[in-house]
Design an enzyme around this catalytic site. Structure first.
Site, short mmCIF file in Angstrom:
data_model
loop_
_atom_site.label_atom_id
_atom_site.label_comp_id
_atom_site.label_asym_id
_atom_site.label_seq_id
_atom_site.Cartn_x
_atom_site.Cartn_y
_atom_site.Cartn_z
N PHE A 97 -10.11 53.01 127.98
CA PHE A 97 -9.28 53.93 127.17
C PHE A 97 -8.20 53.14 126.44
O PHE A 97 -7.93 53.35 125.26
CB PHE A 97 -8.51 54.93 128.04
CG PHE A 97 -9.33 55.92 128.80
CD1 PHE A 97 -10.56 56.35 128.34
CD2 PHE A 97 -8.85 56.46 130.01
CE1 PHE A 97 -11.30 57.27 129.05
CE2 PHE A 97 -9.59 57.39 130.71
CZ PHE A 97 -10.82 57.79 130.24
N GLU A 118 -13.44 68.42 129.57
CA GLU A 118 -12.87 67.76 130.77
C GLU A 118 -11.82 68.67 131.40
O GLU A 118 -10.97 68.23 132.17
CB GLU A 118 -12.32 66.37 130.40
CG GLU A 118 -13.46 65.39 130.10
CD GLU A 118 -13.01 63.97 129.81
OE1 GLU A 118 -11.83 63.64 130.00
OE2 GLU A 118 -13.87 63.18 129.34
N GLU A 150 0.46 62.58 137.82
CA GLU A 150 -0.91 62.09 137.90
C GLU A 150 -1.46 62.46 139.28
O GLU A 150 -0.75 62.37 140.27
CB GLU A 150 -0.92 60.56 137.68
CG GLU A 150 -2.26 59.88 137.87
CD GLU A 150 -3.40 60.46 137.04
OE1 GLU A 150 -3.31 60.50 135.80
OE2 GLU A 150 -4.41 60.87 137.66
N ASP A 200 -1.27 67.20 141.48
CA ASP A 200 -2.10 67.93 140.52
C ASP A 200 -1.13 68.76 139.68
O ASP A 200 -0.31 69.51 140.23
CB ASP A 200 -3.10 68.83 141.28
CG ASP A 200 -4.07 69.51 140.33
OD1 ASP A 200 -3.63 70.06 139.30
OD2 ASP A 200 -5.28 69.49 140.62
N GLU A 214 -3.52 64.04 127.58
CA GLU A 214 -4.80 63.70 126.94
C GLU A 214 -5.87 63.93 128.00
O GLU A 214 -6.20 63.05 128.78
CB GLU A 214 -4.78 62.24 126.44
CG GLU A 214 -5.96 61.92 125.55
CD GLU A 214 -7.24 61.71 126.32
OE1 GLU A 214 -7.99 62.69 126.50
OE2 GLU A 214 -7.49 60.57 126.76
#
Ligand SMILES: C[S@@+](CC[C@H](N)C(=O)[O-])C[C@H]1O[C@@H](n2cnc3c(N)ncnc32)[C@H](O)[C@@H]1O
Length: 593
Positions: A291, A407, A354, A382, A398
């Site tokens: 990425f 996703e 994250e 989460d 993103e």
């Protein structure tokens, strides 16, 4: 053969049996007479590397005489067995007509029992009847019927042979080249060779064979698809075949070199990959590294954040802007926000959220070692479940897949709206997926190589190459952030018109995301972000390719559904024929919540 190798020709095409040997195999044939010339004429390795065999042209598979038909089946089998005996890599089969059902039956029978030798069916770019229409030798009343069209005959034969992966095309380039849309239908087909009859060559001032501009453009287009070139006919030029060979080599050198981006993408051409599931699975370090190699994506985010910090009325006058990066990975969007704040001369308080504990380790190291990260708080959570009193002015994420929402960005961002201030800003602010019917024998056969019916009910990330998008794309699903309507189920129907007949192997999927106002990231071809390579499109295959006649309209149906534990897509197509609903109830492919 010696002449051929002197002329740097890779292989020669020769009849397997002499054209005048019109034998009656049904009666048993004459066992005391050789069928053809001896294999001892050429060493075994040369048969397999330097010879392509031609099947006899006099065979009549679909005429009126049953005896001839049955004899043709046996002769074909006899010649193919001879080709297999010689270990030839390919044989060229005669051109199918519209009445090709028995021909297809004979070919399919051989295809099923002969692996290793490729079958190239000779098909002219334009049929002889169409040629006459072109040159106006036939009046308009007789103009263009389905059965006159060589692509139609090929499509019929291929369908009868159940789209066998070993059935290919040797496309004969005709004097006339049809319009682009007709030519492009061949891009989705398994064209292995172009046959260039010597008659289509012109002679230049120095007396050498050359092609017209139109033929040159056509041949160069197909060079991109790794076709081989066969020169056919009596060579009249004094230097023999080498004059043609040199010209074709020169033409090959005229095609532009691949750009840096194309060179990067090349190994992924038509290579099917399972879409990532960053919510259900933890991404690996390598995946994050891939990425992060795409500077364009992060530049666009930085631009969007800068625009918001400088221009958005909601942020005006705030001494400190609270930013949350949702799904921060290893931190590139955090760094993009820090750079934008410096340029905008704004003070940020950043929370990096994250759920992947391994990425959290990287984020904590960044926080401790990078002085620019002194105002960053790293939260291992989460995003849907974190409770806090600090609410965000701006959330940056993103969580996008090739189809935008695949996703589960919608579920994650709607689930995290409680982290935002009323009137707060989301980057991205919306995204839309796009669809179009796609023709690609290559992708269809790639799906088939897994030999599992579930694979036809799964979408794949893939860089399209030997694929032809058959109609302009249409929008599918849109999600806005933030939004009062947080329902993520969707159903979309879009109509696509076909002026030319086509074979549809599935659907192409893309996305366009509005990060902030005019700043977008997109892989949707009309608006795609130049040089961004983080996403390849999505391919939704059909279990069986669908033939669409010319001048028809099809409706494509796409569902995005959930049962609270998983999300899945279902897809179908209606029109002249109906495609069963693929992946009902997410039975073959789903994305875990
Ligand atoms: C596509 S990656 C992007 C990572 C990083 N922002 C970048 O641009 O390189 C998405 C990240 O979001 C994380 N993620 C996905 N869903 C999440 C959730 N519900 N809560 C927290 N993190 C999530 C994944 O673990 C992954 O690190």
């Amino acid at each position: 053969m010696d002449d051929a190798s002197d002329c740097m020709v890779d292989y020669v095409v020769v009849p397997l049996v002499h054209a005048r040997n019109e034998r009656d195999v049904l009666r048993g044939g004459d066992r005391n007479v050789p069928l053809t010339r001896s294999d001892l004429l050429v060493p075994a390795h040369q048969w397999s590397t330097s010879v392509v065999g031609r099947i006899s042209e006099w065979l009549d598979f679909d005429g009126v005489n049953e005896r001839t038909i049955l004899n043709s089946r046996l002769v074909l089998r006899q010649e193919i067995e001879w080709a297999l005996h010689l270990s030839l890599s390919a044989v060229i089969l005669p051109t199918p007509t519209w009445a090709c059902t028995n021909y297809a039956s004979c070919v399919l029978s051989s295809l099923l029992s002969s692996s290793g030798c490729a079958f190239w069916v000779e098909v002219p770019l334009i049929s002889s009847k169409q040629m006459m229409i072109f040159s106006q030798e036939l009046d308009d009343l007789e103009a263009h019927e389905t059965f006159d069209d060589s692509w139609e005959c090929w499509a019929k034969m291929k369908t009868l042979c159940n789209h066998h992966p070993n059935l290919h095309v040797a496309l004969v380039v005709t004097e006339n080249v049809p319009e682009e849309q007709v030519v492009d239908r061949w891009i989705g087909e398994p064209v292995r060779a172009l046959i260039l009859p010597v008659e289509i060559f012109l002679t230049n001032k120095k007396g050498f064979p050359v092609l017209s501009k139109r033929h040159q453009a056509f041949v160069k287009k197909f060079f991109h698809y790794s076709v081989q070139v066969i020169i056919r006919g009596a060579i009249r030029h004094p230097s023999g075949p080498s004059a043609y060979q040199q010209y074709i080599t020169w033409l090959w050198k005229q095609i532009p070199q691949l750009t840096e981006l194309q060179r990067f993408e090349r190994p992924y051409w038509d290579y099917l990959q399972s879409p990532l599931q960053p919510l259900m699975d933890n991404l690996e370090s390598q995946t994050y590294e891939t990425f992060e190699k795409d500077p364009v994506k992060y530049q666009k985010y930085e631009e969007a954040i800068l625009e918001a910090l400088v221009k958005d009325p909601f942020l005006k006058g705030k001494e400190q802007v609270v930013v949350m990066v949702l799904g921060a990975g290893r931190g590139p969007l955090v760094s993009a926000a820090i750079r934008a704040a410096k340029n905008a001369n704004r003070k940020l308080k950043i929370f990096a959220l994250e759920k992947n504990v391994n990425a959290i380790n990287t984020l904590l190291n960044q926080r401790d070692s990078n002085p620019l990260w002194q105002d960053v708080t790293v939260i291992s959570t989460d995003i849907r479940h974190w409770k806090t009193d600090h609410l965000a002015d701006v959330v940056i994420s993103e969580l996008l897949g090739s189809f935008g929402d695949n996703e589960l960005s919608p579920e994650c961002l709607y689930g995290a709206q409680h982290l935002m201030k009323e009137g707060g800003i989301s980057i991205p602010s919306s995204y839309t997926s796009f669809l179009a019917p796609l023709s690609s024998h290559k992708l269809y056969t790639e799906v088939g190589t897994f030999n599992n019916p579930k694979n036809y009910e799964t979408a794949y990330v893939v860089k399209f190459h030997a694929a032809h998008v058959l109609a302009p794309t249409k929008p599918c699903f849109t999600f806005q952030h933030p939004s009062k309507n947080t329902n993520c189920d969707r159903y979309c129907v879009q109509e696509f018109s076909f002026t030319h007949s086509a074979m549809v192997h599935g659907l192409a999927g893309y996305f366009d995301a509005e990060l902030y106002k005019d700043v977008h990231i997109s892989i949707h071809p009309p608006t795609s972000t130049p040089d961004m390579f983080s996403w390849f499109p999505l391919f939704f295959p059909f279990k069986t390719p669908v033939y669409i006649p010319e001048d028809s309209t099809v409706s494509v149906h796409m569902w995005r559904l959930t049962d609270g534990k998983k999300v899945w897509y279902e897809w179908s197509m209606n029109g002249p024929s109906t495609v069963p609903i693929h992946n009902a109830n997410g039975k073959s492919w789903w994305i875990g919540l």
